[in-house]
Design an enzyme around this catalytic site. Structure first.
Site, PDB file in Angstrom:
ATOM      1  N   CYS A  71      34.031  40.561  38.061  1.00  0.00           N
ATOM      2  CA  CYS A  71      33.926  39.326  38.603  1.00  0.00           C
ATOM      3  C   CYS A  71      32.335  38.997  39.274  1.00  0.00           C
ATOM      4  O   CYS A  71      31.820  38.083  39.160  1.00  0.00           O
ATOM      5  CB  CYS A  71      34.925  38.702  39.402  1.00  0.00           C
ATOM      6  N   LYS A 105      47.690  42.527  44.079  1.00  0.00           N
ATOM      7  CA  LYS A 105      46.817  41.760  44.487  1.00  0.00           C
ATOM      8  C   LYS A 105      47.130  40.063  44.374  1.00  0.00           C
ATOM      9  O   LYS A 105      47.334  40.130  43.203  1.00  0.00           O
ATOM     10  CB  LYS A 105      45.395  42.121  43.893  1.00  0.00           C
ATOM     11  N   LYS A 162      47.137  43.350  49.176  1.00  0.00           N
ATOM     12  CA  LYS A 162      45.967  42.705  49.323  1.00  0.00           C
ATOM     13  C   LYS A 162      46.483  41.173  49.417  1.00  0.00           C
ATOM     14  O   LYS A 162      46.588  40.858  47.962  1.00  0.00           O
ATOM     15  CB  LYS A 162      44.897  43.024  48.498  1.00  0.00           C
TER      16      LYS A 162
HETATM   17  C1  PBG Z   1      36.975  41.455  43.106  1.00  0.00           C
HETATM   18  C2  PBG Z   1      37.392  41.547  44.378  1.00  0.00           C
HETATM   19  C3  PBG Z   1      37.525  40.385  45.323  1.00  0.00           C
HETATM   20  C4  PBG Z   1      38.016  40.900  46.626  1.00  0.00           C
HETATM   21  C5  PBG Z   1      38.027  42.400  46.439  1.00  0.00           C
HETATM   22  N1  PBG Z   1      37.508  42.521  45.000  1.00  0.00           N
HETATM   23  C6  PBG Z   1      37.618  38.972  44.927  1.00  0.00           C
HETATM   24  C7  PBG Z   1      38.752  38.250  44.032  1.00  0.00           C
HETATM   25  O1  PBG Z   1      39.453  38.811  43.402  1.00  0.00           O
HETATM   26  O2  PBG Z   1      38.230  37.184  44.142  1.00  0.00           O
HETATM   27  C8  PBG Z   1      38.122  40.158  48.000  1.00  0.00           C
HETATM   28  C9  PBG Z   1      38.053  40.970  48.984  1.00  0.00           C
HETATM   29  C10 PBG Z   1      38.014  40.092  50.113  1.00  0.00           C
HETATM   30  O3  PBG Z   1      38.208  39.007  50.250  1.00  0.00           O
HETATM   31  O4  PBG Z   1      37.686  40.705  51.301  1.00  0.00           O
HETATM   32  N2  PBG Z   1      37.923  41.087  42.283  1.00  0.00           N
END
Ligand code: PBG
Length: 324
Positions: free
Chosen positions: A121, A194, A247
């Site tokens: 991303c 996640k 997460k």
């Molecule tokens: C990449 C990723 C994200 C985060 C960690 N790896 C962003 C998302 O999924 O949009 C978020 C970490 C944070 O908010 O501290 N995919």
């Protein structure tokens, strides 16, 4: 009053409270996430995350030295590339921003454990975590890219890779490609549960990685689901994950606890950007006390069952723990 049981007896003073304390945080539990950008001599503060910076590789190495001196065992790296395109090609470029950062850190501070976030991303022009066709993030095609990215990070010297894309089957694909190339001993931390969370808002500003259309709900999990998290975790363990992750952390403590009770594997929890920025903002306003709120939050995350905590507060916590 005749009372046989008086729980307050064990709370009478600081020393006795220390004796019966069930949960404590150690610097060994912490992973510090960091952002790296192209260029030289850059250290720019992220607006939505006061106290967190984007570093160019030269300054990143200096900062990692400090992190290492604080005895924090690991950093987790996120790269912001110079160019984004449809295929996120800088993500698997052997001279990409992460690859350069990993090489430089491992040259100067070889003992530091360098973990890389494996995702697309930050690298794609559309901001999604994979290859988009017909408005849909393609699973199997993305997985082949994710494996390629992971291999290129490990070739650059990464000690652990952490796929965060939430495609099905990516842990197996990464394990296969690493093993085929002789990296049988490189662990995988999988972002297993996640969630599609609004708490990633400040991170997306930091990494300039917000999706340009739609959202991430067709690949990240629905916050309403808990059984599904256990299915995701169990698949990742079958596919070869060495550490699994939940997460965000604070709104999902029940998931951490269920994972801890169900699986015998180290569990990491990601105390994400929104969780960080809320405490920063409220303490800046004088509504809460930063240090005690942070320590209470992290204690809660550990008490829920996390073995490892990824947090932007890691450096502060490391300092507080040594001068408590
Ligand atoms: C990449 C990723 C994200 C985060 C960690 N790896 C962003 C998302 O999924 O949009 C978020 C970490 C944070 O908010 O501290 N995919």
């Amino acid at each position: 009053m005749e009372l046989l049981k008086r729980p307050r007896r064990l709370r009478a003073n600081e020393v006795i409270r220390r004796m019966v304390k069930e949960t404590s945080i150690s610097v060994d539990d912490l992973i510090y996430p960091m952002f790296v950008v192209p260029g030289e001599n850059i250290k720019e503060e992220i607006d939505a995350m006061p106290g967190v910076y984007r570093y160019s590789v030269d300054n990143l190495v200096k900062e990692v030295k400090e992190v290492y001196d604080l005895r924090i065992p690991a950093v987790l790296l996120f790269g912001i590339p110079s160019n984004k395109d449809e295929l996120g090609s800088e993500a698997y470029d052997d001279d990409g921003i992460i690859q350069k950062a990993v090489k430089s850190i491992k040259e100067s501070i070889p003992q530091m454990i360098v973990i890389t976030d494996v995702c697309m991303c930050e690298y794609t022009s559309h901001g999604h975590c994979g290859i988009v066709r017909d408005g849909y993030v393609q699973n199997d095609e993305t997985v082949s890219y994710i494996a390629k990215i992971a291999l290129s990070h490990v070739k650059a010297g990464a000690d652990i890779v952490a796929p965060s894309d939430m495609m099905d089957g990516r842990v197996k694909a990464i394990r296969d490609v690493l093993d085929k190339n002789g990296y049988v001993n490189t662990p995988i931390i999988s972002y297993s549960a996640k969630y599609a969370s609004s708490f990633y808002g400040p991170f997306r500003e930091a990494a300039n990685s917000a999706p340009q259309f739609g959202d991430r709900k067709s690949y990240q999990m629905d916050p309403a689901n808990s059984n599904e998290a256990l299915r995701e975790i169990s698949l990742d363990i079958e596919e070869g994950a060495d550490i699994i992750m939940v997460k965000p952390a604070l709104p999902y403590l029940d998931i951490i606890r269920r994972a801890k009770d169900t699986f015998n594997i180290p569990i990491a929890a990601y105390n994400v950007s929104g969780e960080y920025s809320m405490i920063k903002a409220a303490s800046h306003m004088g509504y809460i006390d930063e240090k005690s709120t942070v320590l209470e939050s992290l204690t809660g995350i550990k008490r829920a069952g996390a073995d490892i905590i990824i947090t932007y507060f890691a450096k502060d916590v490391a300092k507080w723990l040594t001068i408590l």
